[in-house]
Write a protein that holds these residues in place. Structure first.
Motif, PDB file in Angstrom:
ATOM      1  N   SER A 416      40.719  40.601  -5.654  1.00 52.26           N
ATOM      2  CA  SER A 416      39.143  41.308  -5.505  1.00 52.26           C
ATOM      3  C   SER A 416      38.781  40.907  -4.213  1.00 52.26           C
ATOM      4  CB  SER A 416      38.122  40.394  -6.564  1.00 52.26           C
ATOM      5  OG  SER A 416      38.001  39.247  -5.967  1.00 52.26           O
ATOM      6  N   ARG A 417      37.592  41.336  -3.847  1.00 51.70           N
ATOM      7  CA  ARG A 417      37.132  41.326  -2.678  1.00 51.70           C
ATOM      8  C   ARG A 417      36.527  39.958  -2.016  1.00 51.70           C
ATOM      9  NH1 ARG A 417      32.221  45.628  -1.888  1.00 51.70           N
ATOM     10  NH2 ARG A 417      32.766  45.134   0.294  1.00 51.70           N
ATOM     11  N   GLY A 418      36.280  38.887  -3.256  1.00 50.72           N
ATOM     12  CA  GLY A 418      35.796  37.701  -3.121  1.00 50.72           C
ATOM     13  C   GLY A 418      36.870  36.507  -3.016  1.00 50.72           C
ATOM     14  N   SER A 484      41.396  38.757   0.307  1.00 49.35           N
ATOM     15  CA  SER A 484      40.534  37.622   0.744  1.00 49.35           C
ATOM     16  C   SER A 484      41.289  36.330   1.290  1.00 49.35           C
ATOM     17  CB  SER A 484      39.735  37.391  -0.535  1.00 49.35           C
ATOM     18  OG  SER A 484      38.990  36.130  -0.513  1.00 49.35           O
ATOM     19  N   LEU A 627      29.086  39.542  -4.841  1.00 46.92           N
ATOM     20  CA  LEU A 627      30.747  40.031  -4.649  1.00 46.92           C
ATOM     21  C   LEU A 627      30.612  41.441  -4.280  1.00 46.92           C
ATOM     22  CD1 LEU A 627      33.595  39.447  -4.974  1.00 46.92           C
ATOM     23  CD2 LEU A 627      33.402  39.833  -7.512  1.00 46.92           C
ATOM     24  N   ARG A 628      29.958  42.402  -5.087  1.00 42.06           N
ATOM     25  CA  ARG A 628      29.835  43.653  -4.599  1.00 42.06           C
ATOM     26  C   ARG A 628      29.254  44.090  -3.187  1.00 42.06           C
ATOM     27  NH1 ARG A 628      26.235  45.725  -8.177  1.00 42.06           N
ATOM     28  NH2 ARG A 628      24.542  45.541  -6.556  1.00 42.06           N
ATOM     29  N   PRO A 631      30.660  40.365  -0.013  1.00 42.23           N
ATOM     30  CA  PRO A 631      31.975  39.649  -0.557  1.00 42.23           C
ATOM     31  C   PRO A 631      32.365  38.300   0.311  1.00 42.23           C
ATOM     32  CG  PRO A 631      32.599  41.794   0.380  1.00 42.23           C
ATOM     33  CD  PRO A 631      31.014  41.702   0.312  1.00 42.23           C
ATOM     34  N   THR A 632      31.952  38.404   1.687  1.00 45.59           N
ATOM     35  CA  THR A 632      32.096  37.192   2.647  1.00 45.59           C
ATOM     36  C   THR A 632      31.363  36.012   2.096  1.00 45.59           C
ATOM     37  OG1 THR A 632      30.750  37.877   4.081  1.00 45.59           O
ATOM     38  CG2 THR A 632      32.961  38.744   4.067  1.00 45.59           C
ATOM     39  N   TRP A 634      30.453  35.282  -1.055  1.00 46.33           N
ATOM     40  CA  TRP A 634      30.585  34.984  -2.501  1.00 46.33           C
ATOM     41  C   TRP A 634      31.307  33.657  -2.866  1.00 46.33           C
ATOM     42  CZ3 TRP A 634      35.022  34.961  -5.740  1.00 46.33           C
ATOM     43  CH2 TRP A 634      34.842  34.812  -7.236  1.00 46.33           C
TER      44      TRP A 634
END
Length: 709
Positions: A416-418, A484, A627-628, A631-632, A634
């Motif tokens: 995921s992005r996080g 990530s 998160l959306r 994300p950095t 999160w």
């Protein structure tokens, strides 16, 4: 039976009934062999190693207690045999099982070990001469023999536990391998719960459903029909118990008010004995016919299935102790010479279903190969599905490969992005010698389940941190991931191997390990965690914490449900022990246990609420927004959010409730403004709560904005 034996029996009956009626009953397996007072902080018990001056005294005390328990075991075994011979040993087993079923609502420690001891007694019955058992059938149904045997079996279990404890304390655990072997031996003797049916059933059917036609052709029945047969006969017994309960209610009426304790104990003992006697499983003239009628399965196939689930009277004459192989564990139907059968524990079949299936499949070499292949496939597929339910299907990938020697792959990758999760799935079987703690088998399984998986995960994490180049999915298509910097390592085993998760034994073949630690969890427990922690923030926070606890090695966690229950209510964190200290996590899964063992019936209370992390859903939604959009931030936020115990969120809960209420008074508006100015929950976390109407307004300086929708 002599008058002395009768008096002894009545005394034991009263003692057993008092234990059942006591508000704070003792653990079924008794107290520890030595009494070292721990320092208790919440659910964490910290023990300190005795100093050199006291160690010799402790060793002498352990040796004395060990010798005493070793002397009591054969004496108690002889009394158990005499009690069984004087009663109706077969139906006494059935009644004991029903009595134990009434106790399952009690807290875990008060019944832990009971099922294993009853299984042992059932094995002893199958070790008796068949003609002796048949001759006593129907000869005795008095509560006296029930309570006498119940108490004898508990005394035997306590002696057995103390022998094991004493041997472990005298031998010591020089490394993680030794600690794992000791814990495996303990579980082999006393632990019979592999998880909750809600998690175990999908695993069993995921493996056996694809093998339906193949198993029917090779074995003469479908493997999956075994669970259907157990369910069908279990429903028959449930109806029998409900009828018995109603008849007992009609016969005994209500317990008189204002009675003294002895009279109350007598009433309880009579009622419980009657329920155990008339609600227990009977010896069936035609068990196959009963199952066919209830389940609607083919008669010939059910006959072959029942035969594969059967242990015959007289077939286990070599069984003498709880450490011996007991066929009744997996083949729980007891068959008489004339074809009649007793199936006392169909409801517990789910806990041995996979081991039974493996044993049956081993008759056919091609069948066991197919079975093992489906185990691995199911382990990977169900792991992927469980994590996709948390992180979304787009962020969960199966069978990911990347360049490297030996064609390395990642069984399941969450990206995921996080955050990311690297998961190695192990569907291999844990064999009986390994479960008994055989040194070479434990070492081999350590290499298979732990060393190889740790090495693979460390290699995969290194590749991701080096840029995650040339990743491909199972269809050889290139995939691109957010990559990530926050990556957690997991090992998921199909079989329950809690001692491996507790000790992470080193099999001596590790080229590398993930430096942040690894969470080793079995598949049933993983699906349990994903059912409780349904948001990506709370799941990842828990997974990362469990990996850190394993890296430090403290506190020791023996059962995943305990860690989950404690984390939900109080949080669990790694503990740096002082030299000579040992920190253990106590039994703290009662809320989880209550939720999954609740049985719906007329007149019952409301079902228990699903355990949660204690963080308001509005806060979880706010973390999803972060998160959306950012994300950095999160990972740092979830670290701060889930560092707080659930009770710390009461302030936010109240603010959310006030924001949701109509702002019709000056006081209500003032409270809403106060919440929207920020609530300082910790040094690192300030939360703003505001209504949807103010969502577009500029927020004061804070870490997390919670919008009440």
């Amino acid at each position: 039976m002599s008058l002395m034996a009768n008096n002894r029996s009545r005394s034991r009956a009263r003692q057993a009934a008092r234990t059942a009626a006591d508000d704070t009953p003792n653990p079924y397996l008794g107290s520890a062999i030595i009494d070292i007072e721990p320092t208790v902080t919440g659910a964490i018990r910290t023990f300190r190693r005795p100093g050199d001056a006291d160690l010799a005294d402790v060793q002498r005390s352990v040796l004395r207690e060990l010798t005493d328990a070793q002397e009591r075991r054969p004496r108690l075994l002889a009394e158990i045999s005499a009690c069984a011979s004087d009663a109706d040993p077969l139906l006494l087993y059935s009644r004991l099982v029903t009595l134990a079923g009434m106790r399952r609502i009690m807290p875990g420690p008060t019944v832990f070990g009971l099922d294993a001891v009853l299984e042992f007694y059932g094995g002893l019955v199958t070790a008796m001469q068949p003609d002796e058992v048949v001759a006593r059938l129907g000869s005795d149904d008095s509560p006296q023999s029930l309570y006498e045997m119940d108490n004898l079996l508990r005394e035997y279990a306590i002696a057995e536990r103390r022998v094991g404890d004493g041997q472990v304390l005298l031998k010591g655990a020089s490394d993680s391998q030794a600690g794992t072997r000791h814990l495996l031996d303990f579980e082999q003797r006393f632990d019979r719960m592999l998880g909750y049916p809600a998690q175990l059933r999908p695993i069993f059917t995921s493996i056996t459903d694809p093998l339906e036609d193949k198993s029917r052709a090779a074995l003469g029945f479908s493997l999956g029909d075994a669970l259907m047969a157990a369910d069908a006969y279990g429903s028959v017994l449930t109806e029998r118990r409900l009828r018995a309960a109603q008849e007992c209610e009609n016969a005994f009426g209500s317990i008189p008010r204002d009675v003294d304790r002895n009279t109350l104990v007598w009433h309880l003992a009579c009622r419980t004995g009657a329920l155990a006697t008339f609600g227990s499983a009977p010896v069936e003239e035609d068990l196959v016919g009963v199952i066919v009628e209830r389940a609607g399965l083919a008669s010939a196939e059910v006959a072959r299935l029942v035969a594969a689930l059967t242990t015959h009277l007289g077939s286990q004459q070599e069984l003498t102790g709880m450490h011996d192989t007991n066929t009744l564990r997996r083949r729980s139907i007891i068959a008489l010479p004339d074809g009649r059968c007793l199936w006392a524990v169909p409801d517990d079949f789910i806990h041995v279903a996979l081991d039974w299936a493996a044993e049956v499949c081993q008759r056919e070499p091609l069948m066991i190969k197919s079975f093992d292949r489906e185990r691995q496939t199911a382990c990977e597929r169900l792991t992927q599905q469980a994590l996709a339910g948390i992180f979304g299907e787009d962020d969960v990938h199966a069978a990911v490969t990347y360049p490297g020697d030996g064609r390395p792959d990642i069984d399941v990758l969450v990206a995921s992005r996080g955050c990311s999760l690297v998961v190695e799935a192990k569907g291999g079987r844990f064999t009986d010698p390994a479960r008994r703690g055989a040194p070479e088998r434990v070492k081999k399984k350590s290499q298979e389940f732990v060393d190889k998986a740790l090495d693979q995960n460390a290699r995969s994490i290194a590749h991701l941190r080096a840029g995650a180049v040339d990743l491909k999915d199972k269809n050889k298509r290139r995939i691109s991931i957010p990559n990530s910097p926050h990556i957690a390592s997991m090992i998921v085993t199909l079989d329950r191997v809690d001692p491996f998760a507790t000790h992470m034994p080193d099999g001596g073949k590790r080229a590398g390990v993930p430096v942040e630690g690894t969470w080793l969890v079995n598949l049933a427990d993983l699906t349990l965690v994903t059912d409780i922690l349904r948001n990506s923030a709370e799941f990842y926070a828990y997974a990362e914490t469990r990996a850190q606890v394993n890296r430090i090695g403290s506190p020791r966690v023996f059962v995943e449900a305990d860690a989950l229950g404690h984390w939900c209510e109080h949080r669990i964190t790694p503990i740096q022990n002082e030299p000579g200290e040992l920190a253990l996590l106590s039994m703290s899964s009662q809320t989880v246990n209550d939720y999954y063992t609740f049985v719906h019936s007329d007149g019952d209370r409301e079902p228990p609420a699903r355990p949660t992390s204690g963080v308001p859903v509005e806060v979880l939604a706010a973390l999803d927004d972060v998160l959306r959009d950012e994300p950095t931030r999160w990972h740092g936020l979830i670290t701060d959010v889930f560092a707080l115990p659930s009770t710390r969120w009461d302030l936010v809960r109240k603010a959310i409730k006030r924001c949701a209420e109509p702002q019709s008074t000056r006081r209500a508006k003032k409270r809403t403004r106060r919440a929207s100015s920020g609530i300082q929950l910790s040094r690192n976390l300030r939360v703003v709560v505001r209504s949807r109407d103010l969502a577009a307004a500029e927020s004061p300086s804070c870490d997390l904005v919670v919008t009440v929708r």
